[in-house]
Design an enzyme around this catalytic site. Structure first.
Site, PDB file in Angstrom:
ATOM      1  N   LYS A  72       0.821  -1.214   0.000  1.00 16.57           N
ATOM      2  CA  LYS A  72       0.000   0.000   0.000  1.00 16.57           C
ATOM      3  C   LYS A  72       0.857   1.267   0.000  1.00 16.57           C
ATOM      4  CE  LYS A  72      -2.781   0.734   3.616  1.00 16.57           C
ATOM      5  NZ  LYS A  72      -1.728  -0.017   4.199  1.00 16.57           N
ATOM      6  N   THR A  74       4.004   1.497  -0.852  1.00 17.23           N
ATOM      7  CA  THR A  74       4.742   1.483  -2.117  1.00 17.23           C
ATOM      8  C   THR A  74       3.884   2.031  -3.246  1.00 17.23           C
ATOM      9  OG1 THR A  74       5.905  -0.488  -1.322  1.00 17.23           O
ATOM     10  CG2 THR A  74       6.064  -0.010  -3.670  1.00 17.23           C
ATOM     11  N   ARG A  95       2.093   8.447   6.899  1.00 22.90           N
ATOM     12  CA  ARG A  95       2.349   8.348   8.337  1.00 22.90           C
ATOM     13  C   ARG A  95       3.825   8.043   8.586  1.00 22.90           C
ATOM     14  NH1 ARG A  95      -1.101   3.551  10.176  1.00 22.90           N
ATOM     15  NH2 ARG A  95      -0.427   2.812   8.149  1.00 22.90           N
ATOM     16  N   LYS A 106       6.213  -6.595  11.151  1.00 23.17           N
ATOM     17  CA  LYS A 106       5.685  -5.901   9.979  1.00 23.17           C
ATOM     18  C   LYS A 106       6.767  -5.215   9.159  1.00 23.17           C
ATOM     19  CE  LYS A 106       2.232  -2.381   8.763  1.00 23.17           C
ATOM     20  NZ  LYS A 106       3.118  -1.310   8.275  1.00 23.17           N
ATOM     21  N   ALA A 274      -3.922   1.734  12.371  1.00 30.32           N
ATOM     22  CA  ALA A 274      -5.324   1.659  11.968  1.00 30.32           C
ATOM     23  C   ALA A 274      -6.068   0.508  12.627  1.00 30.32           C
ATOM     24  CB  ALA A 274      -5.431   1.519  10.451  1.00 30.32           C
ATOM     25  N   PHE A 302      -3.637  -0.349   6.961  1.00 31.63           N
ATOM     26  CA  PHE A 302      -4.234  -1.680   6.842  1.00 31.63           C
ATOM     27  C   PHE A 302      -5.345  -1.695   5.782  1.00 31.63           C
ATOM     28  CE2 PHE A 302      -2.441  -2.164  11.250  1.00 31.63           C
ATOM     29  CZ  PHE A 302      -1.465  -3.056  10.875  1.00 31.63           C
ATOM     30  N   PHE A 382       3.621  -9.221  -9.006  1.00 31.18           N
ATOM     31  CA  PHE A 382       4.750 -10.057  -8.611  1.00 31.18           C
ATOM     32  C   PHE A 382       5.144 -10.916  -9.807  1.00 31.18           C
ATOM     33  CE2 PHE A 382       3.387  -8.699  -4.536  1.00 31.18           C
ATOM     34  CZ  PHE A 382       4.386  -8.985  -3.619  1.00 31.18           C
ATOM     35  N   TRP A 410       7.249  -1.100  -8.071  1.00 31.19           N
ATOM     36  CA  TRP A 410       8.326  -1.608  -7.204  1.00 31.19           C
ATOM     37  C   TRP A 410       9.630  -1.695  -8.001  1.00 31.19           C
ATOM     38  CZ3 TRP A 410      12.179  -5.075  -6.581  1.00 31.19           C
ATOM     39  CH2 TRP A 410      12.686  -5.262  -5.299  1.00 31.19           C
TER      40      TRP A 410
END
Length: 557
Positions: A72, A74, A95, A106, A274, A302, A382, A410
């Site tokens: 998210k 990224t 954030r 995480k 969140a 999240f 991916f 990415w």
């Protein structure tokens, strides 16, 4: 394949004054923290908000997270870079990461690959010290509360009804419940206490929702820390702690300016979780970004059932914000996990599992539309994704009237998100958004919780023990019935059961506890087994983080 840290370390960063100039911030209003990060002076923030028009707000959210990863942050960075590549003036608002997850499971929260905000190590660790200031303000209030009781207790505080908890920005399950002040009269009055992680502190929430320093001190003063024996609330202002707390937070309250790997300006400020808090960056940073740019791209933590719902029902309601588009991030791998595939088998094509997992993505898209906002899907690619699996997602979304775009930011940076950016621009140009919160202010607190449970989580109802219902009624009697609700629950499921993946329906949301955050301006409903102080996993990430022979950080991700 290069790691996120290696990619970030290899980048040539621009001087922060050059990044500021790109955002329309004059160099003389910067307060530099080294060469590549700075705070933006609050006088300039006020001038920008008063004298410049607002740009448009785009929210980035995601499906319920899985161990497969979604990306998210990224995608937020990649989308911002892509919009700038297309000639729009875009600012990214994020954030700040918490130290707890960085050393836990995480990891960091600066994006990944070629879609990162940098300097990555600084942002993920101490950054500009904002979280330390919030920790200090939180714990100063706790110290002044206990000190008041120790020196005669003029306010008549009932030690059995102290609700204020201490805070620490680290995952530490041993501090969830403690007994303090042991060792004799000189150490105060023994009582039960506990710690929350800083990102769950009400000070963090007030910090992130305050419009300016005056509003911040007013919010701090309204924080309720205890009750008297007559059940009268005692606030931080009653303890005369609000002024000193505001002093500790003054410098931290100025937004932080950094850059992406492509030089896009990014305001990284504040960081409530969140799953246990309201999950959005600061109002002051978001509104500054809106007055500096054509488009602000921001994220909520999240999945959309938590972060987006709280962004829309709490932050936007309280700050007068109105998003005009929403991006929902998904991956084929994560959809396969929601479709019942084990992490070890994600490399094998399974179109049927993707189709089963799409129910989770579709639910989030339906929910975003309930707020009057058009969604767009970012399918973060991916290498293991197959054409058939990708087609299953795009076709299912097209059947709902939702564009889904394959993204490769990415590995390709902003260029890999240009199709997504074009789709967002089409939504903005169409003017389709008619934002509205999910429930009105006047709805009773229990019904606000029930509305979120039924409309967003698709629960049959909520389980509200009599003691919890009585606390909600007391909050309403105290004059807080008009505030929004902030539901703390697992991020992994629409339900309170983290193992219930996909798009469950008919479950019951168990409300275990409610807390009044009078300073922040909401009521927290703690559901299921979620904890406001996380613990470390069996093998914490901290075991792999170290300094190399040159004194550089290794193992941070």
């Amino acid at each position: 394949m290069s790691t996120d840290l290696a990619i970030a370390r290899a980048a040539t960063l621009r001087p922060i004054a050059e990044v500021a100039e790109r955002a329309g911030i004059p160099p003389e209003v910067l307060e530099p923290y080294g060469k590549h990060k700075a705070k933006v002076g609050l006088d300039f923030v006020a001038q920008a908000r008063a004298g410049r028009p607002r740009g448009k707000l785009v929210l980035v959210t995601g499906i319920n997270p899985t161990p497969a990863g979604e990306g998210k942050t990224t995608t937020t960075v990649g989308l911002g870079d892509a919009l700038n590549r297309l000639g729009r003036r875009a600012v990214i608002c994020l954030r700040e990461p918490s130290l707890g997850p960085c050393f836990g499971v995480k990891g960091g929260a600066a994006g990944g690959g070629h879609a990162q905000v940098v300097p990555m190590e600084d942002i993920n660790l101490h950054f500009t010290g904002d979280f330390h200031a919030i920790t200090a303000a939180n714990n100063l209030l706790a110290a002044m509360l206990d000190n008041h009781i120790h020196w005669g207790n003029a306010l008549g505080i009932d030690p059995r009804r102290v609700s204020w908890r201490r805070a620490l920005d680290m995952n530490d399950r041993a501090l969830r419940q403690v007994v303090q002040s042991l060792g004799g009269p000189g150490n105060g009055f023994p009582r039960e206490d506990g710690f929350d992680i800083v990102v769950a502190s009400e000070v963090m929430a007030a910090f992130c929702l305050a419009a300016d320093l005056d509003d911040l001190q007013a919010r701090l003063g309204r924080i309720i820390v205890a009750e008297t024996r007559e059940r009268k609330p005692v606030t931080a202002a009653d303890l005369k702690a609000d002024g000193a707390m505001a002093v500790l937070l003054r410098d931290a309250f100025a937004p932080n300016l950094v850059q992406t790997l492509e030089g896009s300006p990014a305001l990284v400020h504040g960081g409530p979780f969140a799953n246990i808090a309201h999950g959005c960056n600061s109002v002051v940073a978001t509104t500054l970004g809106l007055h500096l740019s054509d488009i602000v791209v921001t994220e909520a933590g999240f999945g959309a059932d938590l972060g987006a719902e709280k962004f829309l029902d709490i932050k936007c309601r309280l700050a007068g914000l109105a998003p005009e588009a929403c991006v929902i991030v998904a991956t084929v791998r994560a959809l396969k996990m929601h479709g019942g595939v084990a992490k070890s088998a994600l490399g094998t094509e399974d179109v049927a599992a993707v189709r089963r997992g799409i129910a989770n993505l579709a639910r989030h898209a339906e929910n975003i539309r309930k707020f009057g906002i058009p969604p767009v899907v970012a399918l973060n690619r991916f290498d293991s994704d197959t054409p058939a699996e990708i087609a299953a997602v795009t076709e299912a979304m097209a059947a709902m009237g939702v564009e889904a775009h394959l993204c490769t930011h990415w590995c390709d940076g902003g260029a890999g998100a240009e199709a997504l950016a074009q789709a967002v621009l089409r939504r903005l140009a169409a003017g389709e958004a008619h934002f509205h919160p999910l429930y009105p202010d006047a709805l009773p607190l229990a019904d606000k919780i029930r509305t979120v449970a039924r409309e967003v989580y698709r629960a049959a109802d909520i389980a509200l023990p009599a003691a919890v219902a009585a606390k909600l009624a007391r909050f309403e009697a105290l004059g807080f019935g008009h505030v929004p609700v902030c539901i703390a629950k697992t991020q992994y499921s629409f339900s309170a059961d983290p193992t219930l993946l996909g798009a469950p329906t008919g479950h019951v949301l168990p409300v275990r506890e409610v807390r009044l955050s009078a300073g922040a301006g909401f009521v927290v409903a703690i559901c299921g087994e979620v904890m406001t102080m996380p613990g470390l996993p069996r093998q914490p990430a901290a075991e792999s983080i170290r300094l190399d022979a040159q004194g550089r950080i290794e193992g941070l991700f």
